[in-house]
Design a protein around this motif. Structure first.
Motif, short mmCIF file in Angstrom:
data_model
loop_
_atom_site.label_atom_id
_atom_site.label_comp_id
_atom_site.label_asym_id
_atom_site.label_seq_id
_atom_site.Cartn_x
_atom_site.Cartn_y
_atom_site.Cartn_z
N LEU A 45 0.86 -1.32 -0.11
CA LEU A 45 -0.04 -0.06 -0.12
C LEU A 45 0.98 1.03 -0.02
CD1 LEU A 45 -2.85 -1.04 2.45
CD2 LEU A 45 -3.14 -0.67 -0.07
N LYS A 46 1.81 1.34 0.91
CA LYS A 46 2.89 2.38 0.67
C LYS A 46 3.47 2.66 -0.75
CE LYS A 46 4.42 2.43 5.50
NZ LYS A 46 5.54 2.10 6.59
N ARG A 47 3.68 1.57 -1.25
CA ARG A 47 4.47 1.68 -2.57
C ARG A 47 3.40 2.53 -3.57
NH1 ARG A 47 7.58 -4.02 -3.22
NH2 ARG A 47 9.18 -3.76 -1.54
N ALA A 182 0.44 7.83 6.55
CA ALA A 182 -0.56 8.12 5.68
C ALA A 182 -1.21 9.02 5.78
CB ALA A 182 -1.54 6.80 5.96
N LEU A 183 -1.32 9.98 6.95
CA LEU A 183 -2.03 11.05 6.98
C LEU A 183 -1.35 12.28 6.44
CD1 LEU A 183 -4.35 12.96 8.40
CD2 LEU A 183 -2.84 12.94 10.53
N THR A 222 -5.63 9.38 -0.89
CA THR A 222 -6.57 9.45 0.20
C THR A 222 -7.20 7.76 0.32
OG1 THR A 222 -6.94 11.63 -0.02
CG2 THR A 222 -8.44 10.53 1.23
N ALA A 223 -7.58 7.35 -0.95
CA ALA A 223 -8.20 6.19 -0.66
C ALA A 223 -7.04 5.10 -0.43
CB ALA A 223 -8.82 5.67 -2.21
N ILE A 224 -5.78 5.24 -0.79
CA ILE A 224 -4.91 4.26 -0.30
C ILE A 224 -4.65 4.53 1.18
CG2 ILE A 224 -2.48 3.53 -0.46
CD1 ILE A 224 -2.60 4.21 -3.53
N GLU A 228 -4.71 1.76 4.37
CA GLU A 228 -3.56 1.70 5.17
C GLU A 228 -4.06 1.75 6.48
OE1 GLU A 228 0.86 3.43 5.77
OE2 GLU A 228 -0.31 3.84 3.87
N THR A 229 -4.61 2.98 7.09
CA THR A 229 -4.91 2.98 8.34
C THR A 229 -5.96 2.08 8.70
OG1 THR A 229 -6.50 4.94 7.59
CG2 THR A 229 -4.34 5.50 8.49
#
Length: 319
Positions: A45-47, A182-183, A222-224, A228-229
Motif C-alpha cells: 500500500l505504501k508503494r 498515511a495522514l 487518500t483512498a490508499i 492503510e490506516t
C-alpha cells in the motif's frame, strides 16, 4: 517505536558507496531508526501511495504541458519542498494536540527530532540542486561547467532517489506513529491540488480533464491512506487518534531473509512431562540401559563382577 541502531546510516556507507548516488540516498533518506513495515500488505500500500503521491508532488504537469523542462521541474520541487517544510510540522503539531489526553510530547521527542532532521536534509538537498543548476547556467567557464555538470548529475540522481524514499516513509513519520505517514501523504497531496482548483490553473486542459487530472492524485492517495490506516487498526489495534505510548505492543517485523524454522520435534504432539519420581531418562545414544561402567549389572562402576561359569576341561591339544 524506533529501531535501536548505532548511527543514522547504521554503518552501511563506504567510500565506494559515493560513486552510486542512489545508494547514498537510500542510506541518508531511509535511515536505520525508521521502523520496519509490519506486514507485506501495508508495504505494498505504501508503494502505491508513493506512485500516486509522486504525481502530485514531482511536477508531472510539466509533461502534460508539452516537453520536459528541468528548470520547471526544479521550480515545482522547490514549491513542494516549501509546502512540506510548512505542512509537515503543522500536521504533526495538530496530531500532538489530539494526543495530549493520552500521552506527552516528551515521550516522542527523539523520533520527532529525527523526523525534523530528515525533512531539513531533503529540503536542503533540493535547494542545493537548484542553486547548483542556476550557477552552472549563468557561468561561462568551460572547466566550471564540466565539473559542475558532473556534480549536478550526481546530485540530481541523489535528490530523485531521495524523493522516492521520503515519499515512502514521509520523513520517518512511522517512528512517531505508524498511521502518521498515511495522514501526511493525504494532507500533502490535497494541499498541492487545491491551489490549482482555486486559481483555475488547469494546465491547458479542458475543464473536465483538468479537474480529473488535478484531483486524480489526491483522491488516489487518500483512498490508499484510508486502506492503510484501516488495516493497521483492524489487524494491530493502531488508531490514529491514540497516542503512540498508549497503543498495544506490536509484533516483530516480517522476516525478509530465510523462512522461519519452527521448533524441532513433533509440532502436534503433547509435550512429555516426566513423573516426579520417575528415573532420569537415559541418553538416546547411550551404549546400553546401564551405562558404560556397569559390569555388575547394577549401574555402579565398582560393583563386584558376577561369578564366571565353570570351564570344561580341555586336552593339551584342544578339543
Amino acid at each position: 517505536m524506533a529501531r535501536a541502531r548505532g548511527s543514522w546510516t547504521d554503518g552501511t556507507l563506504t567510500a565506494r558507496s559515493f560513486l552510486k548516488p542512489h545508494t547514498v540516498a537510500r542510506a541518508v533518506f531511509h535511515p536505520a531508526w525508521i521502523p520496519d513495515s509490519l506486514d507485506p500488505t501495508v508495504e505494498r500500500l505504501k508503494r502505491f501511495r508513493v506512485v500516486a503521491g509522486a504525481v502530485a508532488s514531482l511536477g508531472v504537469y510539466t509533461f502534460v504541458e508539452g516537453g520536459f523542462a528541468l528548470t520547471e521541474l526544479l521550480e515545482n520541487a522547490l514549491t513542494a519542498s516549501a509546502v512540506l517544510l510548512f505542512l509537515t510540522p503543522l500536521t504533526v503539531g495538530v496530531m500532538l494536540f489530539v494526543w495530549r489526553s493520552t500521552g506527552t510530547v516528551r515521550q516522542l521527542r527523539v523520533p520527532l527530532l529525527n523526523s525534523l532532521k530528515l525533512l531539513l536534509l531533503f529540503v536542503g538537498s533540493v535547494v542545493g540542486l537548484a542553486l547548483l543548476v542556476q550557477t552552472i547556467s549563468t557561468s561561462g567557464g568551460i572547466l566550471l561547467s564540466l565539473v559542475g555538470g558532473l556534480a549536478m548529475m550526481w546530485l540530481l540522481v541523489f535528490v530523485v532517489a531521495g524523493a522516492v524514499r521520503v515519499c515512502g516513509n514521509l520523513f520517518g513519520a512511522a517512528a512517531v506513529h505508524r498511521s502518521l505517514p498515511a495522514l501526511l501523504a493525504a494532507v500533502t497531496s490535497w494541499l498541492m491540488a487545491v491551489p490549482d482548483l482555486v486559481t483555475g490553473d488547469l494546465h491547458g486542459l479542458s475543464l473536465t480533464l483538468g479537474v480529473v487530472f488535478i484531483l486524480g492524485a489526491p483522491v488516489t492517495v487518500t483512498a490508499i491512506a484510508l486502506l492503510e490506516t484501516g488495516r493497521l487498526k483492524r489487524r494491530y489495534g493502531i488508531r490514529l487518534r491514540a497516542h503512540p505510548a498508549s497503543l498495544p505492543p506490536l509484533p516483530g517485523p516480517v522476516p525478509t531473509g530465510l523462512p522461519h524454522v519452527p521448533p524441532q520435534g513433533n509440532p502436534y504432539g503433547h509435550p512429555h512431562v516426566p513423573h516426579p519420581h520417575a528415573p532420569y531418562p537415559r541418553h538416546p545414544y547411550g551404549p546400553g540401559p546401564q551405562g558404560p561402567y556397569a559390569p555388575g549389572g547394577s549401574g555402579h562402576p565398582y560393583a563386584p563382577l558376577p561369578p564366571y561359569p565353570p570351564r570344561r576341561p580341555r586336552g593339551p591339544y584342544g578339543g
